[in-house]
Structure formats: C-alpha cells, structure tokens
Design a protein around this motif. Structure first.
Motif, PDB file in Angstrom:
ATOM      1  N   ARG A  58      25.698  32.278  -5.149  1.00 17.67           N
ATOM      2  CA  ARG A  58      25.029  30.992  -5.217  1.00 17.67           C
ATOM      3  C   ARG A  58      24.052  30.903  -6.388  1.00 17.67           C
ATOM      4  NH1 ARG A  58      25.283  28.251  -0.460  1.00 17.67           N
ATOM      5  NH2 ARG A  58      24.607  26.496  -1.749  1.00 17.67           N
ATOM      6  N   ASP A  59      23.027  31.756  -6.409  1.00 15.88           N
ATOM      7  CA  ASP A  59      22.024  31.663  -7.471  1.00 15.88           C
ATOM      8  C   ASP A  59      21.043  32.827  -7.349  1.00 15.88           C
ATOM      9  OD1 ASP A  59      20.629  30.663  -9.647  1.00 15.88           O
ATOM     10  OD2 ASP A  59      20.546  28.626  -8.870  1.00 15.88           O
ATOM     11  N   VAL A  60      20.136  32.923  -8.329  1.00 13.39           N
ATOM     12  CA  VAL A  60      19.040  33.884  -8.295  1.00 13.39           C
ATOM     13  C   VAL A  60      17.779  33.146  -7.846  1.00 13.39           C
ATOM     14  CG1 VAL A  60      17.667  35.557  -9.592  1.00 13.39           C
ATOM     15  CG2 VAL A  60      20.069  35.165 -10.201  1.00 13.39           C
ATOM     16  N   LEU A  61      17.075  33.717  -6.882  1.00 13.14           N
ATOM     17  CA  LEU A  61      15.816  33.153  -6.400  1.00 13.14           C
ATOM     18  C   LEU A  61      14.698  34.153  -6.660  1.00 13.14           C
ATOM     19  CD1 LEU A  61      16.923  31.690  -2.927  1.00 13.14           C
ATOM     20  CD2 LEU A  61      16.851  30.533  -5.146  1.00 13.14           C
ATOM     21  N   VAL A  62      13.578  33.665  -7.195  1.00 17.24           N
ATOM     22  CA  VAL A  62      12.430  34.519  -7.489  1.00 17.24           C
ATOM     23  C   VAL A  62      11.382  34.313  -6.410  1.00 17.24           C
ATOM     24  CG1 VAL A  62      10.667  35.123  -9.171  1.00 17.24           C
ATOM     25  CG2 VAL A  62      12.902  34.304  -9.958  1.00 17.24           C
ATOM     26  N   LEU A  63      10.980  35.422  -5.759  1.00 24.79           N
ATOM     27  CA  LEU A  63       9.967  35.375  -4.713  1.00 24.79           C
ATOM     28  C   LEU A  63       8.602  35.761  -5.279  1.00 24.79           C
ATOM     29  CD1 LEU A  63      11.810  37.117  -1.733  1.00 24.79           C
ATOM     30  CD2 LEU A  63      11.186  34.706  -1.891  1.00 24.79           C
ATOM     31  N   PRO A  64       7.537  35.044  -4.915  1.00 20.82           N
ATOM     32  CA  PRO A  64       6.193  35.325  -5.448  1.00 20.82           C
ATOM     33  C   PRO A  64       5.518  36.490  -4.741  1.00 20.82           C
ATOM     34  CG  PRO A  64       6.072  33.465  -3.955  1.00 20.82           C
ATOM     35  CD  PRO A  64       7.537  33.846  -4.046  1.00 20.82           C
ATOM     36  N   LEU A  65       6.129  37.677  -4.824  1.00 21.78           N
ATOM     37  CA  LEU A  65       5.595  38.874  -4.173  1.00 21.78           C
ATOM     38  C   LEU A  65       5.317  39.946  -5.216  1.00 21.78           C
ATOM     39  CD1 LEU A  65       7.992  39.192  -1.100  1.00 21.78           C
ATOM     40  CD2 LEU A  65       5.673  38.283  -1.112  1.00 21.78           C
ATOM     41  N   LYS A  66       4.233  40.713  -5.026  1.00 17.83           N
ATOM     42  CA  LYS A  66       3.924  41.816  -5.930  1.00 17.83           C
ATOM     43  C   LYS A  66       4.803  43.023  -5.643  1.00 17.83           C
ATOM     44  CE  LYS A  66      -0.897  40.496  -6.738  1.00 17.83           C
ATOM     45  NZ  LYS A  66      -2.314  40.911  -6.617  1.00 17.83           N
ATOM     46  N   GLU A  67       5.264  43.148  -4.416  1.00  9.86           N
ATOM     47  CA  GLU A  67       6.179  44.228  -4.053  1.00  9.86           C
ATOM     48  C   GLU A  67       7.414  44.147  -4.956  1.00  9.86           C
ATOM     49  OE1 GLU A  67       7.863  47.317  -1.606  1.00  9.86           O
ATOM     50  OE2 GLU A  67       5.841  46.499  -1.607  1.00  9.86           O
ATOM     51  N   ALA A  68       7.759  45.252  -5.620  1.00 13.80           N
ATOM     52  CA  ALA A  68       8.874  45.253  -6.563  1.00 13.80           C
ATOM     53  C   ALA A  68      10.184  45.471  -5.822  1.00 13.80           C
ATOM     54  CB  ALA A  68       8.669  46.331  -7.624  1.00 13.80           C
ATOM     55  N   ASN A  69      11.020  44.448  -5.763  1.00 10.75           N
ATOM     56  CA  ASN A  69      12.266  44.579  -5.027  1.00 10.75           C
ATOM     57  C   ASN A  69      13.269  43.539  -5.497  1.00 10.75           C
ATOM     58  OD1 ASN A  69      14.072  45.562  -3.091  1.00 10.75           O
ATOM     59  ND2 ASN A  69      12.444  45.779  -1.565  1.00 10.75           N
ATOM     60  N   ALA A  70      14.528  43.800  -5.181  1.00 11.99           N
ATOM     61  CA  ALA A  70      15.613  42.861  -5.465  1.00 11.99           C
ATOM     62  C   ALA A  70      16.764  43.175  -4.527  1.00 11.99           C
ATOM     63  CB  ALA A  70      16.067  42.969  -6.915  1.00 11.99           C
ATOM     64  N   PHE A  71      17.467  42.150  -4.081  1.00 14.81           N
ATOM     65  CA  PHE A  71      18.613  42.341  -3.200  1.00 14.81           C
ATOM     66  C   PHE A  71      19.426  41.048  -3.150  1.00 14.81           C
ATOM     67  CE2 PHE A  71      15.053  40.849  -0.714  1.00 14.81           C
ATOM     68  CZ  PHE A  71      15.580  39.853   0.093  1.00 14.81           C
ATOM     69  N   VAL A  72      20.689  41.177  -2.804  1.00 12.80           N
ATOM     70  CA  VAL A  72      21.551  40.016  -2.588  1.00 12.80           C
ATOM     71  C   VAL A  72      21.726  39.842  -1.087  1.00 12.80           C
ATOM     72  CG1 VAL A  72      23.771  38.932  -3.072  1.00 12.80           C
ATOM     73  CG2 VAL A  72      22.759  40.483  -4.744  1.00 12.80           C
ATOM     74  N   ASN A  73      21.446  38.645  -0.585  1.00 12.72           N
ATOM     75  CA  ASN A  73      21.592  38.430   0.852  1.00 12.72           C
ATOM     76  C   ASN A  73      23.018  37.991   1.186  1.00 12.72           C
ATOM     77  OD1 ASN A  73      21.826  35.696   0.324  1.00 12.72           O
ATOM     78  ND2 ASN A  73      19.968  35.099   1.380  1.00 12.72           N
ATOM     79  N   PRO A  74      23.376  37.974   2.464  1.00 18.01           N
ATOM     80  CA  PRO A  74      24.755  37.634   2.839  1.00 18.01           C
ATOM     81  C   PRO A  74      25.188  36.235   2.430  1.00 18.01           C
ATOM     82  CG  PRO A  74      23.617  38.731   4.651  1.00 18.01           C
ATOM     83  CD  PRO A  74      22.577  38.429   3.621  1.00 18.01           C
TER      84      PRO A  74
END
Length: 381
Positions: A58-74
């Motif tokens: 679908r797309d890339v979404l950027v979350l406003p979190l300082k925790e460094a992470n990335a993942f693709v959801n179902p």
C-alpha cells in the motif's frame, strides 16, 4: 547510461516509471500521527517493481516515535519511525532499510511476538511519550506489540541479502547499506531495529557477498522527483542559544519544548499556501534547502507585578536571526515574550506551558519573512 527519472506523477509520456499519488493515511494510523512522504513512497515502489506481492503493497507510513524501528504490517503498509530515519544519512541509506523490510514482505516472512515484559514496558513508555494521550487502552497495546514484534535471525540474514538485490535493481548505491548498518549499530545494538538481527560483522559479510553478486547487473541511479505541484522543500533549523544566567536549566527545558513544537507550528503557519516553501522535518533535511533560525536570549525577568500582589510575570528578551540557504540574513529582530500568572502558580510549569505559543510566534516570523524569497529558494545553495 542516462539516469532514469522516477516521479509520483501522472503521465507515462514524461517519465520512465509512473506511480499513483500518495495514498490517504488510514484512520487507525492517522490517529497515531502517521504521515506519508513522497520520496519514501517512490523508493518503496521502485524497489518492489516486478516483485511478488508488489500489488498488495500500500504505502510507507512514518510514525512520530523516537524508538528506532521499521516493519511491514499484514495490510501492506511499511511503518518506519522518525527515530530510525533520523539516524540515517540520506536517500541511499534509507533505501537499504526500506529494502530490508520489503524483502521480508516479498519473502512472506512471519514475525515473532515480543514477550519480554521489561522491553514491552519500555516500548509502551516510548509510545506514550511520542504520541501523548491520543492512543490508550487496546489501541496502545496493539501498537506496542506491532512495534515490538520481530523476525528470527535466519529471516534477517535472508532479508539483508535480498535487500541488496532490490537496491541493485532500483539503481541505489549498494555501499550505502554498509554505512547504514554501521550507523545503526553505533548505539551498541540496543536499537529495536537491531534487536533480533545478527551481529554487525556477520551482517557486513552477508551484505558484502550480496554486493559482489549483484553489482555487475545493477541498474543506473534513478532520479526521484517530488510531485510537480509541491512547493520547494525547506528545513528550518531552529537553534535556541543557551542562557548563561542562574535560570539556565529552566531556559534549556523551555527551549527544548519550543523546539518540539516548532515544526507543527510552522506547518500550520504555512498551510494557507501563501508561503513559497514546504517545511520538512529534521530527517528530511538532506533533500531540502536549509534555513537557520537562531534565538539568542539577552535578558530574563521575573517577579511580582507592581500593580497587584496577586499576579507575577515572567519575561525574556531575545534576538532572532533568520538566515536562508545561501547564507544571507533574511531578518533580524529584537523580541519580547512573557507570561503573566497568579502569584501562587508554579513559575516553571507556567513557563513550560507557554512554549507552544513562542513556537507559533517563531513560525509566523519565518512565514512573514519568506515572501520575496521565492527566487532564492529556486537557486542552488
């Protein structure tokens, strides 16, 4: 070979690869402050071109979190935190992180659910700090588990190698993968994105082997261009100079609060469309013109009002300097900012609560003086 042009545009006659416009952020992610970005979308779709399951992405979404992470959801959304993006330097390193996560998507790798209660609580605290109180209860728990879930080390090894293949096909700099790994490992492997990954030396070997395999068939570098109707991107670097008086600690706290509120205030101030630029966040600064707004405190006053013992006032005098990307001073101004409060109200609390108001004034100052800068914005810094 001539570089290819990739745009989020709208006619195959003007570009080699065309993509649809940015998708709308789903309501459940908009609640958590997620945003899309034209360049991340372009990178992801270029990496996925011709790949299995690409039509389900679908797309890339950027979350406003300082925790460094990335993942693709179902559902096919690649979620990446600002904390991870801010640790990277430029498009090529970002491309590796996106390629790594999309490799999991292409391969259909299953994720494991975090069960360590200590780490889950730390992540919960980080999510609450990053998003405030807008997400509670079940929604908060779901987000924490989504951010905390991870792949097995075997799957991570496979994703590292596959990411290099995707990058080579897209024309990205393969050496940037190694730089991204070094940069993200600087914090001793404590980043969430490194949680289940193999050790750095092993990952470097995997990436080196993949680079040797795929470099000979790598595509030429792409040129990623923003939508044609997008204003020039500008990062306004707000620099709150220190105060040397006895109130230095309180000023530092206040300055931090102002900085945290400045970008959203600048976005709001430019929303009417009369300003000739589009403000971007710190992690996007590598692709934008960089302006500098320096705030220098010159005087600090606090005390009871002479007209009434029931009220007290705090005031700070400052000098503001706005400098554009060419190093030219756009504006300099002496300003005053203060708060009047009840005599029994805590001074620190009242001062910190006023930080968003100063952020708004600073944003309006930038917008006021950006007019007449359109020609300079188009010039190369």
């Amino acid at each position: 070979m001539k570089p290819r042009t990739l745009v989020l545009a709208f006619s195959a006659a003007f570009c080699v690869v065309t993509f649809a416009a940015l998708t709308e952020v789903p309501p459940e992610w908009r609640l958590w402050g997620a945003e899309t970005d034209w360049e991340l979308t372009a990178i992801a779709r270029l990496l996925l071109q011709g790949e299995p399951r690409a039509d389900r992405f679908r797309d890339v979404l950027v979350l406003p979190l300082k925790e460094a992470n990335a993942f693709v959801n179902p559902d096919g959304y690649l979620l990446v935190t600002e904390g991870l993006l801010e640790r990277l330097e430029g498009r090529e390193e970002i491309a590796f992180v996106l390629a790594h996560e999309l490799a999991h998507w292409v391969k259909g790798h299953p994720r494991n659910l975090e069960t360590d209660p200590t780490r889950l609580e730390r992540l919960r605290s980080e999510v609450e700090r990053g998003l405030g109180t807008s997400v509670v209860g079940t929604g908060l728990q779901l987000l924490v588990h989504a951010v905390a879930s991870y792949y097995s080390r075997e799957r991570e090894r496979e994703a590292d190698a596959e990411a290099i293949r995707l990058m080579a096909k897209g024309g990205f700099n393969l050496e940037a993968a190694k730089q991204a790994l070094r940069r993200l490992s600087d914090e001793g492997g404590l980043l969430s994105w490194f949680r289940s990954h193999p050790f750095l030396a092993e990952r470097m070997e995997i990436v080196d082997n993949a680079i040797r395999r795929w470099r000979p068939v790598a595509a030429p570098p792409p040129t990623l261009a923003p939508p044609p109707d997008r204003a020039e991107e500008v990062f306004v670097d707000l620099r709150m100079a220190p105060w040397g008086g006895t109130e230095r600690t309180l000023w530092r706290e206040f300055a931090d609060e102002v900085s945290q509120n400045f970008w959203s205030a600048l976005m709001e101030a430019t929303r009417n469309g009369t300003c000739p630029f589009h403000p971007v966040k710190r992690w996007q600064r590598y692709r934008a013109k960089v302006w500098t707004l320096t705030v220098v405190p010159t005087e600090w006053r606090s005390g009871m009002l002479s007209v009434s013992s029931e009220w007290q006032r705090w005031e700070v005098r400052m000098v503001w300097h706005l400098v554009n990307a060419q190093g030219l001073v756009v504006a300099t101004s002496e300003e005053r900012f203060g708060v009047t409060m009840g005599a029994k109200e805590p001074l620190r609390t009242s001062i910190l609560s006023a930080a968003p108001l100063l952020a708004q004034r600073l944003a309006r100052f930038v917008v006021k003086h950006c007019h007449g800068q359109a020609s300079l914005l188009k010039a190369t810094p």
